[in-house]
Write an enzyme that holds these catalytic residues in place. Structure first.
Site, PDB file in Angstrom:
ATOM      1  N   LYS A 167     -14.049   0.342  15.264  1.00 15.22           N
ATOM      2  CA  LYS A 167     -12.762  -0.368  15.409  1.00 15.22           C
ATOM      3  C   LYS A 167     -12.244  -0.277  16.841  1.00 15.22           C
ATOM      4  O   LYS A 167     -11.680  -1.238  17.367  1.00 15.22           O
ATOM      5  CB  LYS A 167     -11.712   0.225  14.461  1.00 15.22           C
ATOM      6  CG  LYS A 167     -11.904  -0.224  13.020  1.00 15.22           C
ATOM      7  CD  LYS A 167     -10.938   0.425  12.054  1.00 15.22           C
ATOM      8  CE  LYS A 167     -11.447   0.160  10.642  1.00 15.22           C
ATOM      9  NZ  LYS A 167     -10.621   0.773   9.607  1.00 15.22           N
ATOM     10  N   LYS A 203     -11.728  -3.817  18.613  1.00 19.19           N
ATOM     11  CA  LYS A 203     -10.352  -4.253  18.904  1.00 19.19           C
ATOM     12  C   LYS A 203      -9.938  -3.980  20.358  1.00 19.19           C
ATOM     13  O   LYS A 203      -8.781  -4.145  20.703  1.00 19.19           O
ATOM     14  CB  LYS A 203      -9.376  -3.587  17.937  1.00 19.19           C
ATOM     15  CG  LYS A 203      -9.681  -3.920  16.466  1.00 19.19           C
ATOM     16  CD  LYS A 203      -8.522  -3.642  15.547  1.00 19.19           C
ATOM     17  CE  LYS A 203      -8.895  -3.987  14.121  1.00 19.19           C
ATOM     18  NZ  LYS A 203      -7.749  -4.017  13.201  1.00 19.19           N
ATOM     19  N   PHE A 226      -4.750   3.041  14.547  1.00 21.05           N
ATOM     20  CA  PHE A 226      -4.999   4.077  13.542  1.00 21.05           C
ATOM     21  C   PHE A 226      -6.113   3.597  12.623  1.00 21.05           C
ATOM     22  O   PHE A 226      -6.249   2.398  12.379  1.00 21.05           O
ATOM     23  CB  PHE A 226      -3.727   4.343  12.715  1.00 21.05           C
ATOM     24  CG  PHE A 226      -2.867   5.416  13.311  1.00 21.05           C
ATOM     25  CD1 PHE A 226      -2.113   5.168  14.452  1.00 21.05           C
ATOM     26  CD2 PHE A 226      -2.811   6.685  12.746  1.00 21.05           C
ATOM     27  CE1 PHE A 226      -1.329   6.158  15.021  1.00 21.05           C
ATOM     28  CE2 PHE A 226      -2.031   7.674  13.299  1.00 21.05           C
ATOM     29  CZ  PHE A 226      -1.286   7.415  14.444  1.00 21.05           C
ATOM     30  N   ASN A 243       0.852  -1.198   0.000  1.00 21.50           N
ATOM     31  CA  ASN A 243       0.000   0.000   0.000  1.00 21.50           C
ATOM     32  C   ASN A 243       0.884   1.244   0.000  1.00 21.50           C
ATOM     33  O   ASN A 243       2.104   1.136  -0.013  1.00 21.50           O
ATOM     34  CB  ASN A 243      -0.951  -0.032   1.207  1.00 21.50           C
ATOM     35  CG  ASN A 243      -0.173  -0.141   2.500  1.00 21.50           C
ATOM     36  OD1 ASN A 243       0.557   0.768   2.870  1.00 21.50           O
ATOM     37  ND2 ASN A 243      -0.301  -1.274   3.179  1.00 21.50           N
ATOM     38  N   ASP A 289      -4.476  -6.722   4.911  1.00 26.02           N
ATOM     39  CA  ASP A 289      -5.506  -7.590   5.513  1.00 26.02           C
ATOM     40  C   ASP A 289      -5.526  -8.962   4.843  1.00 26.02           C
ATOM     41  O   ASP A 289      -6.097  -9.904   5.369  1.00 26.02           O
ATOM     42  CB  ASP A 289      -6.882  -6.933   5.376  1.00 26.02           C
ATOM     43  CG  ASP A 289      -7.019  -5.730   6.306  1.00 26.02           C
ATOM     44  OD1 ASP A 289      -6.487  -5.787   7.438  1.00 26.02           O
ATOM     45  OD2 ASP A 289      -7.629  -4.716   5.906  1.00 26.02           O
TER      46      ASP A 289
END
Ligand code: CTP
Length: 397
Positions: A337, A341, A323, A209, A278
């Site tokens: 998230k 998480k 992040f 990325n 991912d």
């Protein structure tokens, strides 16, 4: 970084004395007020006028010079100093400083300094490696000095070996570490991940990325400058790792999982700024894949979600920060998230907002915790790092 700080720079007689002028210039660019003190012999290599012109202050060479601004100059300067650095330092000066001898303006002033003190030796390898010199440097370390090790290479005398004055940028970072920021994270262990990961397709291709690593590297440097013990786990980037951090290079999401989970137990804070893939190809071809007619599909399988794992196995009192880079519904997705998480904070940004995208030196972040959310304005990644670390510090028990 050094605005409002008074730095004393001691210059001894060495062929490397000209580099002290370069260091002075770098210190001035960081807005420090620099006062230079030279030994008489150093003036054979470089003129005090050079330093006076650069700093705008009188360069002190003679203890009995009656043009001093202050009554007892060396004591006043020592009191005003935020940091003292001797660069280049001769073997003779190291010996004097280690034993409290004070027979010139430089050694007298330094003896009266209670601020952080740094010494950057430069000399012939044989002189440097002499056990007497090594003992003197060890004594200085024992008294709390930072010894900036010399580099190796061809020396002025023609010999090759250790004894070259450390590079000026390196000396500057030593100064910044000791003088720039409050040491409010001293004793805190922080692990930071940064950069992209690479998932191999075959020996020549990979999936990755656009992450540059800049945000994570800024976090690592600012945490280090505030006194934290930093581990930086980084995917491949074009950045130089910050000095004084434990640098762990990784390539894939699996490497990152291994590197982070094997070190996470002993961390007070973990900040996951890495852009982790991912998915990875289900199979990695052992030979280069050659093109064929028609389309190609590559089957992908999920990688380990390191942050999810850390959230699920969180150690009591540990602070976890993630992040979230989004292109739509930023706050809602980031909030989800945070909960999913089991995080303490998530730093959300929208890639589409100007100044917040990939590779730039700025960011526009929203810091979301369980209790509140704080929108930061457009700022440098180093400033954003400072804000993030302050917020996380406030959450530590
Ligand atoms: N992360 C991780 N391991 C992964 C993927 C992401 O540790 N395999 C971390 C990132 O470092 C970041 C956060 O998780 O701190 C991002 O959360 P995530 O939900 O995974 O977001 P994205 O990867 O952007 O994916 P999506 O929005 O599709 O859920």
């Amino acid at each position: 970084m050094l605005k409002g700080k008074t730095i004393l720079l001691g210059v001894c007689s060495s062929i490397a004395a000209y580099k002290a002028a370069e260091l002075t210039s770098l210190l001035l660019k960081q807005h420090a007020s620099v006062h230079v003190l030279m030994t008489k012999n150093a003036t054979e290599f470089i003129s005090p006028v050079t330093f006076e012109t650069l700093t705008g202050h009188k360069c002190l060479v003679d203890t009995f010079d009656r043009h001093f601004v202050f009554e007892v100059e060396h004591i006043e300067l020592a009191k005003a100093a935020d940091l003292a650095i001797v660069a280049p330092a001769t073997a003779n000066m190291a010996a004097k400083l280690a034993h409290g001898l004070a027979d010139d303006i430089l050694s007298t002033t330094i003896l009266a300094c209670t601020c952080p003190k740094l010494i950057a030796p430069a000399m012939n390898t044989r002189m440097y490696e002499n056990p007497v010199t090594q003992d003197n440097l060890e004594t200085l370390r024992r008294y709390g000095w930072d010894v900036i090790e010399p580099g190796s290479g061809r020396l002025a005398c023609g010999d090759t070996g250790k004894g070259k004055l450390a590079p000026v940028e390196e000396m500057l970072e030593y100064v910044i570490r000791r003088a720039a920021l409050p040491q409010d994270l001293a004793g805190t262990r922080i692990l930071i991940t940064a950069g992209p990961t690479r998932e191999a397709i075959d020996p020549v291709r990979f999936i990755t990325n656009h992450s540059s690593g800049k945000m994570g590297y800024a976090l690592a440097r600012i945490a280090m400058l505030r006194g934290a013990q930093v581990t930086l786990v980084s995917g491949p980037t074009n950045l130089k790792p910050p000095m004084f951090v434990d640098f762990v290079p990784i390539t894939s999401a699996h490497d990152l999982f291994e590197a982070v989970t094997s070190r996470s137990d002993e961390q007070d804070i973990v900040i996951k700024a890495a852009a982790v893939a991912d998915y990875r190809p289900c199979e990695v071809a052992s030979e280069k894949m050659h093109k064929k007619e028609g389309d190609l599909s590559i089957a992908l399988s999920r990688t380990e979600d390191t942050l999810q794992y850390l959230g699920d196995h969180k150690k009591p009192g540990q602070i976890l920060c993630g992040f979230a880079m989004e292109t739509e519904q930023m706050e809602e997705r980031a909030q989800a998230k945070l909960v999913r998480k089991n995080l303490d904070m998530i730093c959300a940004n929208n890639v589409k907002v100007e100044g917040a995208g990939f590779g730039v030196d700025t960011n526009v972040l929203t810091l979301i915790t369980r209790e509140d959310r704080r929108q930061l304005e457009l700022m440098s990644k180093e400033q954003a790092a400072f804000e993030i670390l302050s917020q996380l510090k406030g959450m530590l028990r």
